[in-house]
Write a protein that holds these residues in place. Structure first.
Motif, PDB file in Angstrom:
ATOM      1  N   ALA A  33       0.916  -1.289   0.047  1.00 34.61           N
ATOM      2  CA  ALA A  33      -0.175  -0.148  -0.090  1.00 34.61           C
ATOM      3  C   ALA A  33       0.598   1.362   0.107  1.00 34.61           C
ATOM      4  O   ALA A  33       0.558   2.344  -0.717  1.00 34.61           O
ATOM      5  N   ASN A  34       1.887   1.158   0.639  1.00 31.91           N
ATOM      6  CA  ASN A  34       2.605   2.598   0.680  1.00 31.91           C
ATOM      7  C   ASN A  34       3.606   2.830  -0.493  1.00 31.91           C
ATOM      8  O   ASN A  34       4.166   3.965  -0.466  1.00 31.91           O
ATOM      9  N   HIS A  35       3.201   1.978  -1.690  1.00 35.08           N
ATOM     10  CA  HIS A  35       3.907   2.459  -2.915  1.00 35.08           C
ATOM     11  C   HIS A  35       2.733   2.880  -3.866  1.00 35.08           C
ATOM     12  O   HIS A  35       2.900   3.048  -5.073  1.00 35.08           O
ATOM     13  N   LEU A  36       1.549   3.218  -3.435  1.00 31.05           N
ATOM     14  CA  LEU A  36       0.365   3.412  -4.115  1.00 31.05           C
ATOM     15  C   LEU A  36       0.084   5.005  -4.478  1.00 31.05           C
ATOM     16  O   LEU A  36      -0.868   4.808  -5.225  1.00 31.05           O
ATOM     17  N   ASP A  37       0.511   5.979  -3.570  1.00 30.42           N
ATOM     18  CA  ASP A  37      -0.242   7.091  -3.324  1.00 30.42           C
ATOM     19  C   ASP A  37      -0.230   7.783  -4.673  1.00 30.42           C
ATOM     20  O   ASP A  37      -1.263   8.220  -5.510  1.00 30.42           O
ATOM     21  N   HIS A  38       1.015   7.768  -5.370  1.00 27.46           N
ATOM     22  CA  HIS A  38       1.306   8.396  -6.693  1.00 27.46           C
ATOM     23  C   HIS A  38       0.146   7.735  -8.019  1.00 27.46           C
ATOM     24  O   HIS A  38      -0.447   8.464  -8.868  1.00 27.46           O
ATOM     25  N   VAL A  39      -0.001   6.403  -7.666  1.00 27.32           N
ATOM     26  CA  VAL A  39      -0.725   5.621  -8.857  1.00 27.32           C
ATOM     27  C   VAL A  39      -2.147   6.101  -8.679  1.00 27.32           C
ATOM     28  O   VAL A  39      -2.895   6.167  -9.570  1.00 27.32           O
ATOM     29  N   MET A  40      -2.701   6.373  -7.477  1.00 23.22           N
ATOM     30  CA  MET A  40      -3.946   6.601  -6.972  1.00 23.22           C
ATOM     31  C   MET A  40      -4.221   7.961  -7.795  1.00 23.22           C
ATOM     32  O   MET A  40      -5.437   8.075  -8.438  1.00 23.22           O
ATOM     33  N   PHE A  41      -3.378   8.874  -7.318  1.00 23.19           N
ATOM     34  CA  PHE A  41      -3.524  10.360  -7.834  1.00 23.19           C
ATOM     35  C   PHE A  41      -3.622  10.068  -9.544  1.00 23.19           C
ATOM     36  O   PHE A  41      -4.602  10.841 -10.177  1.00 23.19           O
ATOM     37  N   ARG A  42      -2.747   9.414  -9.910  1.00 18.22           N
ATOM     38  CA  ARG A  42      -2.795   9.393 -11.551  1.00 18.22           C
ATOM     39  C   ARG A  42      -3.771   8.659 -12.019  1.00 18.22           C
ATOM     40  O   ARG A  42      -4.302   9.003 -13.243  1.00 18.22           O
ATOM     41  N   MET A  43      -4.186   7.626 -11.338  1.00 19.02           N
ATOM     42  CA  MET A  43      -5.626   6.931 -11.930  1.00 19.02           C
ATOM     43  C   MET A  43      -6.826   7.737 -11.945  1.00 19.02           C
ATOM     44  O   MET A  43      -7.698   7.749 -12.513  1.00 19.02           O
ATOM     45  N   GLY A  44      -6.880   8.709 -10.854  1.00 17.61           N
ATOM     46  CA  GLY A  44      -7.873   9.724 -10.878  1.00 17.61           C
ATOM     47  C   GLY A  44      -7.714  10.763 -12.098  1.00 17.61           C
ATOM     48  O   GLY A  44      -8.819  10.825 -12.551  1.00 17.61           O
ATOM     49  N   LEU A  45      -6.385  10.887 -12.470  1.00 18.37           N
ATOM     50  CA  LEU A  45      -6.500  11.852 -13.674  1.00 18.37           C
ATOM     51  C   LEU A  45      -6.857  10.953 -14.993  1.00 18.37           C
ATOM     52  O   LEU A  45      -7.619  11.469 -15.831  1.00 18.37           O
ATOM     53  N   LEU A  46      -6.388   9.746 -14.976  1.00 18.74           N
ATOM     54  CA  LEU A  46      -6.850   8.689 -16.109  1.00 18.74           C
ATOM     55  C   LEU A  46      -8.383   8.436 -16.128  1.00 18.74           C
ATOM     56  O   LEU A  46      -8.825   8.494 -17.359  1.00 18.74           O
ATOM     57  N   ALA A  47      -8.806   8.250 -15.066  1.00 17.51           N
ATOM     58  CA  ALA A  47     -10.357   7.839 -14.993  1.00 17.51           C
ATOM     59  C   ALA A  47     -10.995   9.274 -15.590  1.00 17.51           C
ATOM     60  O   ALA A  47     -12.230   9.060 -16.405  1.00 17.51           O
ATOM     61  N   THR A  48     -10.720  10.221 -15.286  1.00 20.49           N
ATOM     62  CA  THR A  48     -11.276  11.564 -15.913  1.00 20.49           C
ATOM     63  C   THR A  48     -11.174  11.680 -17.456  1.00 20.49           C
ATOM     64  O   THR A  48     -11.903  12.109 -17.953  1.00 20.49           O
TER      65      THR A  48
END
Ligand code: 16G
Ligand code: ZN
Length: 531
Positions: A33-48
């Motif tokens: 889990a602690n390697h995923l914060d940037h991935v989550m932010f970027r998946m928010g961008l991609l989903a948009t």
């Protein structure tokens, strides 16, 4: 553009660990889990972006399913509630791996390639499982969405299939159902209660089901669902998350792989039990017989029960619709044989991973798909749904035909067609057993599983193994398949294959043979051939 400035600014709050590379795998990103914060932010961008491109609502689910509690993951859900398309999986990987300063360039590349009109509105729905890390990670997704001025709606704690359902409802103007958890419970429970009216003599004992919630979101949501079921199902919930750790010594994956009951469940002889996985998109059933022997009813047994039931109803209704069952290489040979030779249904085999099965099932009037591990659902084509609905209200149809059509109609409503769903599958299985007056032992006795064994092998580079024929044959390295063929020949009723895992850095070995001793020997020998 102001949006990109915002992305640059906000992405600094979700920095990518330099050098870390991850891949959008079979079921999205999954790692500690602690390697995923940037991935989550970027998946928010991609989903948009995906939402702008498809002019539809897109889903982002934060979960690592049956992985340990310390892991997490994320996957995107496309407009019809299905997994995101392969091209966008590729974008997801590119975006997740872009170093901080290259992020906007990668984003602009995707926008250009897909000719996305950035002035389009965007709508993203999010959900998360019960992992302690999930709340912060889903906030990072929402940050990404707001950077590109997308609208978001956070469903908070939901099962993965519930979020798939929300996406499908949102994009079909409410025709599929109401996009709320209340709407989900009402739709499923109404169909379940209608179906069980056809089994009026069910005793309280027959209504009783032991459920292992894997200490996860499924347990929470099952508690909410219970109130809607009006005691037509009497659930005794174990591993409900009140004390145990998520997926630890419990849950569908543990039960399937270990072939034993979850810890903390008190099962009497013959008692019907089931286990969900950590995000409640998988289910397996089991019981102990009077001699204390454990019996597992996996995805193959579930597919057999459901397709038999559907085929019978279609015959009674006089509806000419083709039922097909989609399996993977892991399907027990006995199940395939039973389906093809006794049930006479079309069986097809695809690569592992829900998206492959889902896609294949869409080709038929009615496509039942299940992985042996318990992930699956049923897809009804538009034609099939229309024929069923017409017959159900045809004034000239006989009572028997009408009743069968009504049963089929409620069955359609009970099924989550967006994706495999432990809660929906459980209710369907319970309804089928009730209507057919069948015990779990009778269900189990439909066919006998061939003894089988799964092993994992650590190798230097699992990608040297390339497969064909729905992963049943190895193309490379040269000679491997010949060695497997030679080993398989030494045993009766034997079959074996190897494939690189899509979620772990290992090669998986699967074997089947006439006895447990033989299959253990075969699996071991095949694993040696992999080195
Ligand atoms: C993922 C898949 C599951 C598949 C498993 C195989 C989804 C939602 N989940 O968990 O269907 O059985 O991967 O894992 O697609 P493996 O490639 O490591 O054997
Ligand atoms: Zn899962």
């Amino acid at each position: 553009m102001a949006q990109f400035e915002e992305v640059s600014k906000k992405s600094a709050l979700h920095p990518k660990p330099t050098g870390l590379t991850l891949q959008y795998g079979t079921a999205g990103f999954r790692t500690t889990a602690n390697h995923l914060d940037h991935v989550m932010f970027r998946m928010g961008l991609l989903a948009t972006l995906r939402s702008k491109k498809t002019k539809s609502t897109i889903g982002v689910m934060v979960t690592a399913s049956h992985n340990p509690e310390e892991d997490n993951g994320v996957k995107l859900i496309d407009p019809m509630g299905e997994m995101v398309t392969p091209a966008w999986e590729g974008y997801a990987t590119q975006l997740a791996n872009a170093e901080q300063e290259a992020l906007c360039t990668v984003l602009k590349d995707i926008i250009e390639k897909e000719a996305i009109d950035m002035s389009e509105a965007a709508s993203v729905v999010t959900g998360r499982d019960t992992r302690p890390s999930s709340e912060n990670l889903s906030r990072a997704v929402l940050d990404g969405v707001s950077c590109l001025e997308g609208q978001s709606l956070d469903f908070g704690l939901v099962t993965t299939p519930q979020l798939h359902y929300m996406v499908l409802c949102s994009n079909t103007s409410g025709c599929y159902g109401t996009a709320t958890t209340q709407g989900y419970y009402e739709k499923l429970s109404k169909a379940f209660i209608e179906l069980t009216k056809n089994a009026p003599k069910r005793t309280d004992d027959q209504k009783r089901l032991l459920v292992d919630g894997a200490n996860g979101i499924g347990a929470l949501k099952m508690r909410e669902m219970e109130a809607f079921l009006k005691s037509e199902l009497q659930v005794e919930l174990f591993n409900d998350g009140s004390s145990g750790k998520l997926n630890y010594l419990c849950g569908a994956d543990y039960v399937k792989v270990q072939q034993k009951p979850p810890q903390g469940m008190h099962m009497g002889p013959g008692q019907r039990c089931c286990s969900f996985d950590g995000d409640a998109d998988r289910i397996v059933y089991y019981y102990n017989d009077s001699a204390g022997r454990f019996h597992l009813l996996d995805g193959d047994k579930i597919a057999t029960l459901i397709s038999t039931y559907l085929k019978e109803l279609l015959t009674q209704a006089g509806l000419n619709l083709q039922v097909a069952v989609v399996q993977t290489a892991y399907a027990n040979g006995s199940s395939t044989q039973y389906l093809e030779n006794v049930m006479k249904v079309t069986v097809c085999c695809t690569k592992t991973g829900v998206k492959h099965l889902h896609h294949a099932a869409q080709e038929f009037d009615i496509g039942v798909y299940f992985e042996a591990n318990g992930h699956g659902t049923v897809l009804f084509s538009k034609k099939a749904e229309e024929k069923i609905q017409q017959l159900a209200k045809d004034p000239n149809a006989s009572d028997e035909k009408k009743l069968s059509a009504k049963l089929l109609e409620n069955t359609v409503n009970l099924i989550n067609q967006a994706t495999g769903d432990a809660i929906s599958d459980m209710l369907l299985i319970e309804a089928v057993l009730a209507i057919r007056g069948m015990t779990v032992q009778e269900w189990d006795a439909i066919y006998t599983d061939l003894p089988n064994r799964q092993l994992k092998v650590k190798v230097a580079d699992r990608r040297v193994i390339d497969t064909t024929d729905a992963e049943r044959r190895a193309v490379t390295p040269a000679g491997l398949q010949d060695s497997i063929d030679a080993l398989v020949k030494k045993y009766k009723q034997a079959r074996a294959f190897v494939r690189p895992s899509g979620t772990e850095d290992v090669v998986r070995v699967y074997a089947e043979a006439d006895t447990q001793e033989n299959v253990d020997g075969l699996a071991h020998q095949v694993s040696l051939a992999v080195y």
